[in-house]
Each structure stands twice: as structure tokens, then as C-alpha cells.
Design a protein around this motif. Sequence first.
Motif, PDB file in Angstrom:
ATOM      1  N   ARG A 291       0.845  -1.197   0.000  1.00 45.18           N
ATOM      2  CA  ARG A 291       0.000   0.000   0.000  1.00 45.18           C
ATOM      3  C   ARG A 291       0.878   1.243   0.000  1.00 45.18           C
ATOM      4  O   ARG A 291       1.871   1.307   0.731  1.00 45.18           O
ATOM      5  CB  ARG A 291      -0.897  -0.002   1.242  1.00 45.18           C
ATOM      6  CG  ARG A 291      -1.950   1.088   1.263  1.00 45.18           C
ATOM      7  CD  ARG A 291      -2.837   0.915   2.474  1.00 45.18           C
ATOM      8  NE  ARG A 291      -3.924   1.880   2.499  1.00 45.18           N
ATOM      9  CZ  ARG A 291      -4.841   1.921   3.455  1.00 45.18           C
ATOM     10  NH1 ARG A 291      -4.807   1.040   4.449  1.00 45.18           N
ATOM     11  NH2 ARG A 291      -5.791   2.829   3.428  1.00 45.18           N
ATOM     12  N   GLU A 292       0.518   2.209  -0.818  1.00 50.55           N
ATOM     13  CA  GLU A 292       1.289   3.456  -0.877  1.00 50.55           C
ATOM     14  C   GLU A 292       1.122   4.248   0.419  1.00 50.55           C
ATOM     15  O   GLU A 292       0.149   4.090   1.143  1.00 50.55           O
ATOM     16  CB  GLU A 292       0.842   4.297  -2.079  1.00 50.55           C
ATOM     17  CG  GLU A 292       1.189   3.659  -3.430  1.00 50.55           C
ATOM     18  CD  GLU A 292       0.736   4.495  -4.609  1.00 50.55           C
ATOM     19  OE1 GLU A 292      -0.083   5.407  -4.385  1.00 50.55           O
ATOM     20  OE2 GLU A 292       1.190   4.238  -5.737  1.00 50.55           O
TER      21      GLU A 292
ATOM     22  N   HIS B  93      -0.901  -3.933   6.037  1.00 45.57           N
ATOM     23  CA  HIS B  93      -0.469  -3.043   4.957  1.00 45.57           C
ATOM     24  C   HIS B  93       1.024  -2.764   5.105  1.00 45.57           C
ATOM     25  O   HIS B  93       1.491  -2.366   6.170  1.00 45.57           O
ATOM     26  CB  HIS B  93      -1.262  -1.739   4.989  1.00 45.57           C
ATOM     27  CG  HIS B  93      -2.712  -1.929   4.682  1.00 45.57           C
ATOM     28  ND1 HIS B  93      -3.716  -1.240   5.319  1.00 45.57           N
ATOM     29  CD2 HIS B  93      -3.333  -2.757   3.812  1.00 45.57           C
ATOM     30  CE1 HIS B  93      -4.893  -1.622   4.848  1.00 45.57           C
ATOM     31  NE2 HIS B  93      -4.679  -2.544   3.930  1.00 45.57           N
ATOM     32  N   VAL B  94       1.765  -2.989   4.011  1.00 49.13           N
ATOM     33  CA  VAL B  94       3.223  -2.814   4.015  1.00 49.13           C
ATOM     34  C   VAL B  94       3.617  -1.863   2.888  1.00 49.13           C
ATOM     35  O   VAL B  94       2.871  -1.683   1.930  1.00 49.13           O
ATOM     36  CB  VAL B  94       3.947  -4.175   3.854  1.00 49.13           C
ATOM     37  CG1 VAL B  94       3.597  -5.111   5.003  1.00 49.13           C
ATOM     38  CG2 VAL B  94       3.624  -4.817   2.506  1.00 49.13           C
ATOM     39  N   PRO B  95       4.809  -1.261   2.963  1.00 48.89           N
ATOM     40  CA  PRO B  95       5.245  -0.338   1.900  1.00 48.89           C
ATOM     41  C   PRO B  95       5.546  -1.073   0.600  1.00 48.89           C
ATOM     42  O   PRO B  95       5.802  -2.284   0.590  1.00 48.89           O
ATOM     43  CB  PRO B  95       6.529   0.283   2.462  1.00 48.89           C
ATOM     44  CG  PRO B  95       6.594  -0.105   3.891  1.00 48.89           C
ATOM     45  CD  PRO B  95       5.786  -1.340   4.053  1.00 48.89           C
ATOM     46  N   LEU B  96       5.540  -0.336  -0.491  1.00 51.40           N
ATOM     47  CA  LEU B  96       5.997  -0.878  -1.770  1.00 51.40           C
ATOM     48  C   LEU B  96       7.513  -1.084  -1.705  1.00 51.40           C
ATOM     49  O   LEU B  96       8.218  -0.285  -1.091  1.00 51.40           O
ATOM     50  CB  LEU B  96       5.667   0.092  -2.908  1.00 51.40           C
ATOM     51  CG  LEU B  96       4.250   0.058  -3.500  1.00 51.40           C
ATOM     52  CD1 LEU B  96       3.195   0.366  -2.458  1.00 51.40           C
ATOM     53  CD2 LEU B  96       4.140   1.053  -4.647  1.00 51.40           C
ATOM     54  N   GLY B  97       7.990  -2.144  -2.325  1.00 54.27           N
ATOM     55  CA  GLY B  97       9.426  -2.417  -2.321  1.00 54.27           C
ATOM     56  C   GLY B  97       9.856  -3.344  -1.211  1.00 54.27           C
ATOM     57  O   GLY B  97      11.032  -3.387  -0.853  1.00 54.27           O
TER      58      GLY B  97
ATOM     59  N   LEU C 214       6.864  -7.627  -2.787  1.00 56.07           N
ATOM     60  CA  LEU C 214       5.710  -6.768  -3.051  1.00 56.07           C
ATOM     61  C   LEU C 214       6.212  -5.427  -3.581  1.00 56.07           C
ATOM     62  O   LEU C 214       6.774  -4.635  -2.830  1.00 56.07           O
ATOM     63  CB  LEU C 214       4.893  -6.560  -1.769  1.00 56.07           C
ATOM     64  CG  LEU C 214       4.302  -7.832  -1.139  1.00 56.07           C
ATOM     65  CD1 LEU C 214       3.898  -7.588   0.299  1.00 56.07           C
ATOM     66  CD2 LEU C 214       3.102  -8.308  -1.946  1.00 56.07           C
ATOM     67  N   ASN C 215       6.007  -5.193  -4.870  1.00 56.34           N
ATOM     68  CA  ASN C 215       6.548  -3.988  -5.506  1.00 56.34           C
ATOM     69  C   ASN C 215       5.488  -3.001  -5.979  1.00 56.34           C
ATOM     70  O   ASN C 215       5.793  -1.826  -6.170  1.00 56.34           O
ATOM     71  CB  ASN C 215       7.434  -4.374  -6.697  1.00 56.34           C
ATOM     72  CG  ASN C 215       8.703  -5.081  -6.257  1.00 56.34           C
ATOM     73  OD1 ASN C 215       9.284  -4.731  -5.243  1.00 56.34           O
ATOM     74  ND2 ASN C 215       9.116  -6.082  -7.003  1.00 56.34           N
ATOM     75  N   ALA C 216       4.267  -3.474  -6.201  1.00 54.88           N
ATOM     76  CA  ALA C 216       3.211  -2.603  -6.736  1.00 54.88           C
ATOM     77  C   ALA C 216       2.039  -2.550  -5.763  1.00 54.88           C
ATOM     78  O   ALA C 216       1.759  -3.527  -5.052  1.00 54.88           O
ATOM     79  CB  ALA C 216       2.742  -3.114  -8.105  1.00 54.88           C
ATOM     80  N   ALA C 217       1.353  -1.399  -5.738  1.00 57.96           N
ATOM     81  CA  ALA C 217       0.205  -1.227  -4.845  1.00 57.96           C
ATOM     82  C   ALA C 217      -0.852  -2.295  -5.134  1.00 57.96           C
ATOM     83  O   ALA C 217      -1.173  -2.564  -6.281  1.00 57.96           O
ATOM     84  CB  ALA C 217      -0.392   0.166  -5.021  1.00 57.96           C
TER      85      ALA C 217
END
Length: 373
Positions: free
Chosen positions: A50-51, A91-95, A109-112
Motif C-alpha cells: 500500500r502506498e 499493509h506494508v510499503p511498496l518495495g 511486493l513492488n506494486a500497490a
Amino acid sequence: MVRCGAAVLRKYSNFIDDLRVYVRGGTGGMGYPNLGGEGGRGGDVWFVARERTTLKSIREKYPQKRFVAGTGANSSVKALKGEKGKDCEVHVPLGISVLDDDGKQIGELNAAGERFLAARGGLGGSLATNFLPCKGQRRTVHLDLKLIADVGLVGFPNAGKSSLLSKISHAKPEIANYAFTTIQPELGKIMYADYKQISVADLPGLIEGAHANKGMGHKFLKHVERTKQLLLVVDVSGFQLSMKTQFRTAFETILLLTKELELYKEELVTKPALLAINKMDLPCAKDNLGELMTQLENPQDFFHLLEEEMIPENTLEFREVIPISTYTGEGIEELKTCLRKSIDEQAEQVNEEYRKKKLLLLQTSKEEQMNRS
């Protein structure tokens, strides 16, 4: 030697790029032996990209760093098939790379919106389990963050990376005239008139030996991995970390930076790269620039200036070399134009490769259909 004091370490800890968490899937529900009812399966634990999410916010919101899904419902006369337990979504950051306790990567996990099943819920009680429920999967995992950016600024301390980021974007990194000003990665965006945006990551300054985790080498170098392109920033006058370390010219600095990237991960030196030669407002800058450009034209002729172990196997091929001054603003607009051109060319190349692959797949599919008929 520049020493990293407690205040610096405390400030760096405000930026978290690794978090260890415990996850456990829910236990299944009890079965109903008399009527052959099945208990509901336990809920699952999911990581969801998630962004505008950070590992720091996860740690603050969940200080125990434990994520447990719901238990499945028991089978009953009213509902022979028990309902599934409630899933737990984190929910975790992208990348984010998900690593097990042995350091093996088990997910990315690279994309929202991308999801990773971190812990599966246990089966509900049924005839196969003598109507007893099964426990959910449980384990400890590491959430390892690598920043995703179009461009990564790479250079030795005090080369002017933070000043450059503040000039080309709306980011406000700390700027000072001591070596380790940037002690945590900083992200900024270059905004163009046609609303195109290019993300730029200011990565903390490397030092010689960063590939071997000297200083905070691995903590910084890993963020270069997911940048699309590199922008090396060097001081035209050269660099010296302290009175006890050797002075390096701008040319030697470029070779040493290349060597550090290469030793950490060879693929890094295959990324498209540009070179910004900073501090052109200083005395003798033009003379130093002329000497550097001569050296860059035939770098092999000047390898004797460095110790053999400091010479990279492959030198970086710079798409553009732009003299700049973050103090006067010289070359900044040209640099932004060059970055835009380079990113657009790379995107077009990727699209062309994708189109060729699709065309090849279509041709292969048609040939297979003709062979069958």
C-alpha cells in the motif's frame, strides 16, 4: 576518521528498512462428529502493498509486531459447515522483500495492491482429522525494504547529493558542510511542465569498503538495487573523508564508486548511468573538469593512478556527463532534461522488448495451431 555518534544513530533509527514480525494463521473450527459437520478453516495472514505506508508506522501501530488471524467457526446443528476465520491484512510499503528467519526470500511486493500469503489458516475439524481442528501456520519473518525510485543518487559523503535533490525536487533534506549529513534515504520528485514525474532517491554517502558493510554499507547499497538508473554525483575538486584518509581526485572517486557497486552486486554497474560533476563554482573547477573529461575518454590509460584492487572490472558507461553547481544553479535545468530523456528512452526500450515478446508469442501460437490442423 569520521565517527558516527549516538545522535546520528538515533536519527537514522527514525527510518526503518527492516522489521521482524510474528505471523500466525487462525486455528480451524471444531467439527461435529454426530452429523459429520466440518469446522471452518482458520483465517489467513496477508501482507498487502500500500502506498504511503512505512515500516515505522507498522511498528508504532503494532508495537508487539504480532499478527494473528481469526479462528474458524465450529460446526453446529444450525451450520454444519463452519465459517472461515477472519483474515488479518497487514499493509506494508511498496518495495518489500519478505524473508524467512534464515534470510531466504519467500516473497516480494513492488506494486500497490500486490498480496503475499504470510501464514495460512489451519483446516477445520472433519472426518479426515477425527473432527479435531488444525492449528494455523506460524513463523517469524523479516520485512526488508528497498526503496523504489527512477533515479538513485550515488556518491561519497559531502559530494552535494542532498543539495542537488533540494534543487531538482521539492524534497527538503538536511544540508551541511560535514561528511555524513544524509544518514537516511530521502525521496523527492522532479516535476515537469507536462506533469511527468521522476522519483529520485538521495542515498546516504558511501565510503571505501561499503561493499563489505563498512560504515553502514549494506544498509545503503541495497536501496540502489531497485532504482532504474544511477546518477553519480562527484566533487570536481576531489574528495577526502578525513585527514587520516587518502585524497581522491574526481576520476579516482568515480572508479572507487564503481568498484563499490560492483563488489556489492555486479548487476548494479549494468544499470543506465549519468554523471553530475558538482561544485563547478569553485576555483580551478574548469581546469579540473578538463582533466577529468580527458581521463573519462580513455579511463584505462589512467588506471595506474589507483591500487590494482581498487580498479573495477567494468567501468560505467555514462549516458550524459553534466557539469553542475548546486550553489549557483549552473547546469541544473540541463540535468533535469537529461534525466527525463534517459528515463523516457529506457521506458521506450522496455516497451519495445515487451512488444517483441508478445509478437513472438503470437507467432509461436499461430505456428502451433497450423501444425495441429
